[in-house]
Design a protein around this motif. Structure first.
Motif, PDB file in Angstrom:
ATOM      1  N   SER A  48       0.734  -1.103  -0.133  1.00 60.70           N
ATOM      2  CA  SER A  48       0.044  -0.014  -0.091  1.00 60.70           C
ATOM      3  C   SER A  48       0.785   1.274  -0.195  1.00 60.70           C
ATOM      4  O   SER A  48       0.220   2.370  -0.274  1.00 60.70           O
ATOM      5  N   LYS A 111      -6.003   4.689   4.963  1.00 63.46           N
ATOM      6  CA  LYS A 111      -5.481   3.807   4.035  1.00 63.46           C
ATOM      7  C   LYS A 111      -5.979   2.489   4.147  1.00 63.46           C
ATOM      8  O   LYS A 111      -5.545   1.442   3.663  1.00 63.46           O
ATOM      9  N   GLY A 112      -7.068   2.409   5.189  1.00 61.86           N
ATOM     10  CA  GLY A 112      -7.837   1.167   5.544  1.00 61.86           C
ATOM     11  C   GLY A 112      -6.797   0.330   6.677  1.00 61.86           C
ATOM     12  O   GLY A 112      -7.293  -0.889   6.482  1.00 61.86           O
ATOM     13  N   PHE A 140      -5.293  -4.382  10.050  1.00 61.84           N
ATOM     14  CA  PHE A 140      -6.623  -4.058   9.135  1.00 61.84           C
ATOM     15  C   PHE A 140      -7.632  -3.366   9.705  1.00 61.84           C
ATOM     16  O   PHE A 140      -8.022  -3.672  11.006  1.00 61.84           O
ATOM     17  N   TYR A 141      -8.064  -2.326   9.131  1.00 63.47           N
ATOM     18  CA  TYR A 141      -9.293  -1.710   9.560  1.00 63.47           C
ATOM     19  C   TYR A 141     -10.549  -2.458   9.233  1.00 63.47           C
ATOM     20  O   TYR A 141     -10.562  -2.772   8.058  1.00 63.47           O
ATOM     21  N   GLU A 143     -14.663  -2.139   8.836  1.00 56.26           N
ATOM     22  CA  GLU A 143     -15.636  -1.313   8.868  1.00 56.26           C
ATOM     23  C   GLU A 143     -16.581  -1.179   9.941  1.00 56.26           C
ATOM     24  O   GLU A 143     -17.012  -2.238  10.448  1.00 56.26           O
ATOM     25  N   LYS A 230     -16.323   5.254  10.172  1.00 58.00           N
ATOM     26  CA  LYS A 230     -14.941   5.843  10.043  1.00 58.00           C
ATOM     27  C   LYS A 230     -14.894   7.445  10.033  1.00 58.00           C
ATOM     28  O   LYS A 230     -14.023   7.886  10.615  1.00 58.00           O
TER      29      LYS A 230
END
Length: 466
Positions: A48, A111-112, A140-141, A143, A230
């Motif tokens: 990324s 950026k997630g 990792f994010y 949702e 978010k």
């Protein structure tokens, strides 16, 4: 190439809590091992560009990918000469560490990704700035899920900073007793009652303490985790950033304006500076530590002759002033931090080795020259420390020692002796002859000069065992 066996046999004492990987010593090189469980995150972070972008912004310590196998990925981070801990920072340093953490979390979220932890120990100071040092702190994010490290951020950053705002910098030292962050209920109980009327502090501290109390017996983790968008998370991060950015600690400190109080004139000041410059140059010193160096005035006098310079002081106001100058001047050699010589920071955490003691870190650092200017009279007369004991302290990490001895006729010494009142005669031993005798068991005297137009003597000693 690193020796793979070292990845398990020489694990860094502060690096065992994270299943994702650990730091280890490969000879004298500190490397990071990434375990297979973290490979998906690591590869995605790398692809990324998040790592590269944070490094380019000077927010994350740079690293190189040294080796890759099915069992481990080895990273070699840029060396950091000396690690300082949260309880050794000035208010502004602590604040900048908090803002750095929020800045990284907000960028990662965009950026997630998220920071899976928000420990103050993920930050240290390097080349004049706060820098994030835990490369494996990202995840990792998902949702709708809240920031899992939010409470940790409050207990490691917001809480200590707000307590310092209201009660002074002694509050920061409490982090030494709370390696996992100050308990939220303790933070709430120590804050003035009026802070409950502040919507920001009520929401982020007092309400959080109430919720913790309500759910503290939820041993099966049955409490439902609230959904949060978010955008809402970004708003929370922005509010935390803006509040902390404006925080100030107005505490008056004794030595913050030391050079307005000095008792020697320009001639003495210049003579002292010139001697120090000459002796440091003659020693061909690369690394120098100035203990009790106040705002770094004499450190800056030798900055052009050395590669690394650490300046400590007991007074957080003096350290704050020094750090401000570092920021203002864009200095990269100078590292200021708070240090009480009479009570050096011990090893803390699991086995008392998770965070190294100050003396161990200084011994590992191996400075070429240690300076102790206008300090011995405070150690001896304020701290009641015999000369042999202070010599023993300095000998643990000093190769060459430049130390200033104010004689009994010096006005600061006279003031300290007067404060002894009826016990003044017990300190009749405070004389330069006894000082030299006390230090001879650990040090060899190389040079001795009376500072012109003063009642002070400057000594250059060499450690007999180094």
């Amino acid at each position: 190439m690193p020796n793979d066996s070292n990845a398990t046999s020489h694990i860094h004492e502060a690096s065992f809590r994270d299943p994702s990987g650990h730091m280890f010593w490969d000879g004298e090189v500190l490397r990071r091992a990434v375990n297979p469980i973290y490979f998906p995150q690591y590869h995605k972070l790398k692809e990324s560009g998040l790592f590269d972008n944070l490094i380019k912004k000077n927010l994350l310590i740079p690293h190189e990918e040294t080796s890759v196998s099915e069992d481990q990925i080895i990273l070699t981070p840029e060396p950091i000469p000396f690690i300082t801990h949260p309880y050794e920072w000035s208010f502004e340093q602590y604040k900048h560490a908090a803002l750095l953490t929020l800045q990284i979390q907000k960028y990662a979220l965009s950026k997630g990704f998220i920071l899976k932890d928000a420990s103050a120990y993920n930050v240290t100071f390097h080349k004049g700035k706060a820098v994030f040092i835990d490369t494996l702190s990202f995840d990792f994010y998902q949702e709708g899920t809240p920031w899992r490290a939010y409470k940790q951020f409050i207990t490691h950053f917001l809480g200590p900073l707000v307590l310092a705002k209201y009660h002074g910098m002694e509050m920061i030292k409490m982090m030494q007793s709370h390696i996992d962050g100050m308990p939220i209920k303790l933070i709430a109980s120590l804050l003035p009652g009026k802070t409950k009327l502040n919507s920001f502090l009520y929401t982020n501290i007092h309400l959080l303490a109430k919720l913790e109390k309500k759910h503290h017996t939820d041993y099966k983790a049955e409490t439902k985790i609230a959904k949060i968008s978010k955008k809402a998370q970004e708003n929370i991060l922005t509010s935390l950033f803006e509040y902390i950015k404006k925080l100030k600690c107005e505490e008056e400190t004794e030595w913050g304006n030391y050079y307005d109080k000095i008792n020697y004139n320009d001639t003495a000041f210049t003579a002292k500076r010139d001697l120090i410059q000459e002796w440091v140059k003659d020693a061909q010193a690369r690394k120098v530590i100035d203990i009790g160096g106040n705002d770094g005035t004499f450190g800056r006098a030798i900055a052009d002759h050395v590669e690394e310079l650490i300046v400590t002081d007991i007074d957080s106001g003096a350290v704050a002033h020094n750090y401000h100058l570092v920021q203002q001047n864009g200095e990269t050699k100078m590292l200021p931090f708070v240090c009480d010589v009479l009570q050096p920071v011990p090893g803390i955490g699991f086995n008392n080795t998770e965070r190294d003691s100050l003396i161990d870190r200084l011994a590992t650092y191996k400075p070429d020259v240690v300076m102790a200017l206008a300090l011995i009279h405070h150690i001896t007369l304020s701290g009641n420390v015999p000369f042999k004991k202070s010599a023993e302290f300095f000998a643990k990490f000093s190769k060459y020692l430049i130390i200033e001895f104010p004689k009994r006729e010096d006005s600061w010494v006279e003031s300290l002796l007067v404060r002894k009142r009826e016990f003044k005669e017990h300190f009749d031993f405070y004389r330069w002859e006894n000082f030299e005798k006390g230090y001879e068991s650990h040090f060899k005297l190389l040079k001795k000069e009376t500072i012109a137009d003063s009642n002070r003597i400057l000594y250059l000693f060499e450690n007999r065992n180094k």
